[in-house]
Write an enzyme that holds these catalytic residues in place. Structure first.
Site, PDB file in Angstrom:
ATOM      1  N   LYS A   1     -12.260 -20.753  36.163  1.00 25.14           N
ATOM      2  CA  LYS A   1     -10.883 -20.780  36.339  1.00 25.14           C
ATOM      3  C   LYS A   1     -10.633 -20.493  37.929  1.00 25.14           C
ATOM      4  CE  LYS A   1      -6.313 -19.011  35.784  1.00 25.14           C
ATOM      5  NZ  LYS A   1      -5.431 -18.347  35.029  1.00 25.14           N
TER       6      LYS A   1
ATOM      7  N   LEU B   1      -1.045  -4.767  24.932  1.00 22.19           N
ATOM      8  CA  LEU B   1       0.131  -5.041  24.616  1.00 22.19           C
ATOM      9  C   LEU B   1       1.027  -4.117  23.926  1.00 22.19           C
ATOM     10  CD1 LEU B   1      -0.793  -8.292  22.251  1.00 22.19           C
ATOM     11  CD2 LEU B   1      -0.239  -8.206  24.754  1.00 22.19           C
TER      12      LEU B   1
ATOM     13  N   SER C   1      -9.034  -7.082  23.046  1.00 18.81           N
ATOM     14  CA  SER C   1      -9.687  -6.929  24.715  1.00 18.81           C
ATOM     15  C   SER C   1      -9.425  -5.991  25.210  1.00 18.81           C
ATOM     16  CB  SER C   1      -9.065  -8.246  25.460  1.00 18.81           C
ATOM     17  OG  SER C   1      -9.180  -9.342  24.523  1.00 18.81           O
ATOM     18  N   ALA C   2      -8.001  -5.207  25.088  1.00 17.93           N
ATOM     19  CA  ALA C   2      -7.728  -3.883  25.880  1.00 17.93           C
ATOM     20  C   ALA C   2      -8.594  -2.878  25.356  1.00 17.93           C
ATOM     21  CB  ALA C   2      -6.091  -3.724  25.559  1.00 17.93           C
TER      22      ALA C   2
END
Ligand code: AMP
Length: 517
Positions: A82, A342, A15-16
């Site tokens: 969400k 990360l 994703s990053a």
């Protein structure tokens, strides 16, 4: 002569990597051929972790900016809406203990000290009294109507999504629409200039791939920033204890059951369980402290939770355990290498801070993209200052979820309250919050990760009772707060009547789509 920055090479396609590629390419005219060149190298041999399933409302703006359709995104990424988080049993280990952290600013938020008014109603959770969105969450309502255009909201929202599908969706968009070059190859070495800058990444099939600026999105391996440059992670384990997670994907037993439109986070003896509703399944995981419980006990707790919340024992296929080293790199930008995702740092997945940090990093990099090598060092200094501040704020905000708990049944919760585990910065602010609510003065930078409203929802959600000032002030006028509580209740009543159910809305998006503006 100045060396110009013309080509950015991104290592890693989780994703990053793909979010960064998309934001940079969209902002820097990569597709036109006259803008910045962007190459993304992704190993076909290493799979992505892909547990990041919760996002912050900034994701709407990020996706809109890169030019995708929201309808396509929801259909292809198994995404659902969400509207915040619900915290169960964080305050006390008692039936019925919960509070919310919704995304909507409560009516009157900037005008009055809502918590001073809430004291007269403190048997009701703070968010239920002050913010209509908590009622939408409890009722399983959609944050928008069928006719609401893409990206627009009746009630502020973000998404739950399938991280692997997000990666694939962004890859297609980056390659087909935004002009990003995708190299599917394994990096086997790093070539450097005499001054220590990275010159190129050596790949198995495609030789050396040269670049001017390198973005390390290789995940926890941190191949460039960590393994090559040796920039250390500053551990936060003494503040945030959780260092282990197990995650499972659980199908809906009854496909007509309502899909939760908030992350449900339930406190456990030595950690907490997340429960995220996607369209086709739930993503559930237990994140815990290996100092305070065993892997087997953590897995047993997860299995118990799934069965108690309607899952089937047979459907539980446990994924490998993930080890988390809670911490971050203060120097996430070193020489001509920037770590995003990360590789730059990771904390437990409370409050979806991981993807929002990717968005913020990609946004700042796109905005401040240096055009010469000389400018790189200047921007790097700013960037490291900004992101050190942001990581510190995340640490404080996550810790705030623990420090007020009354849970006493296990060492984990008692240890979380020990003063030496609470950052001085947070202790100072809490002293101020005895008499005044968290405000923009506590969080005074541009683009704070979490706004002061979020701090209020956690602080008062956890039952913190503000004290009266020795002298009165206009902000603390209880009658005004009461007026806002009535307004919120009225808004809740109207919206509950006007909004479709969450699953109904997702079905509508899948069959008819959302209007585009
Ligand atoms: P994640 O662990 O989900 O953050 O993703 C890590 C990304 O880094 C994946 O896209 C991997 O393919 C990529 N990656 C890891 N090691 C290498 C390598 N040696 N060469 C190229 N890509 C890599």
């Amino acid at each position: 002569m100045d060396q110009f920055i013309r080509h950015v090479v991104i290592l890693g396609g989780g994703s990053a990597g793909w979010l960064t590629a998309a934001v940079l390419a969209a902002e820097h005219d990569t597709a036109s051929g006259s803008g910045l060149r962007i190459t993304l190298i992704e190993s076909p041999e290493v799979s992505t972790i892909g547990v990041g399933e919760g996002t912050w409302p900034t994701m709407r703006d990020t996706l809109r900016r890169i030019g995708v359709s929201e309808t396509d995104f929801i259909r292809q990424c198994d995404a659902a809406f969400k509207q915040g988080s619900k915290f169960v049993n964080w305050r006390e280990d008692l039936q019925g203990d919960y509070y919310h952290h919704p995304f909507v600013l409560p009516p009157g938020f900037l005008d009055t000290h809502l918590a001073a008014g809430w004291l007269a109603h403190s048997d009701v959770p703070f968010s239920m009294l002050t913010c209509f969105q908590s009622h939408l969450c409890e009722a399983g309502k959609s944050p928008k109507q069928f006719a609401t255009p893409e990206w627009a909201a009746v009630a502020n929202y973000s998404y739950h999504l399938d991280a692997a599908k997000l990666g694939a969706f962004l890859r297609t968009h980056c390659v087909e629409k935004l002009g990003v070059r995708h190299v599917s190859d394994h990096m086997i070495g790093i070539n450097t200039h005499d001054n220590g800058d990275i010159a190129s990444l050596q790949t198995r099939e495609n030789g050396a791939i040269e670049g001017d600026l390198f973005v390390d999105c290789s995940g926890m391996r941190a191949l460039l920033i960590g393994q090559h440059y040796g920039v250390e992670i500053e551990s936060q384990k003494d503040v945030l204890f959780n260092d282990r997670a197990i995650a499972v994907q659980v199908p809906y037993v009854d496909p007509s059951v309502e899909i939760a439109c908030q992350t449900i986070s339930t406190a456990q003896e030595a950690g907490w369980i997340w429960d995220i509703g996607l369209q086709s399944r739930r993503g559930i995981g237990h994140v815990y402290s290996s100092t305070h419980t065993s892997d087997d006990d953590a897995e047993a707790a997860l299995r118990r939770y799934i069965v108690e919340t309607g899952g089937r024992e047979d459907d539980i296929h446990t994924l490998p355990r993930i080890t988390i080293k809670p911490g971050f790199r203060r120097g996430g930008w070193h020489r001509n290498c920037v770590a995003i995702g990360l590789a730059s740092g990771f904390m437990e997945p409370l409050e979806a801070s991981s993807l929002v940090m990717v968005e913020l990093a990609a946004g700042m990099l796109a905005d401040q993209m240096p055009s010469t090598r000389a400018a790189v060092d200047i921007v790097a200094k700013r960037y490291n200052d900004t992101f050190s501040y942001r990581w510190d704020r995340i640490v404080d905000f996550l810790k705030l979820h623990y420090v007020l708990s009354k849970r006493d049944g296990s060492a984990y919760w008692r240890d979380n309250r020990r003063p030496e585990t609470i950052p001085e910065r947070l202790r100072e602010r809490m002293e101020l919050w005895r008499h005044q609510p968290p405000s923009r003065y506590d969080l005074n930078r541009v683009e704070e990760v979490f706004p002061s409203a979020s701090y209020q929802f956690i602080l008062y959600g956890m039952g913190f009772k503000p004290e009266l000032r020795p002298a009165t002030r206009r902000m603390d006028d209880v009658a005004r707060a009461e007026g806002y509580f009535r307004e919120s209740a009225e808004m809740a009543r109207r919206m509950l009547a006007a909004l479709p159910g969450h699953r109904e809305m997702l079905d509508h998006v899948n069959t008819r789509g959302m209007p585009r503006i």
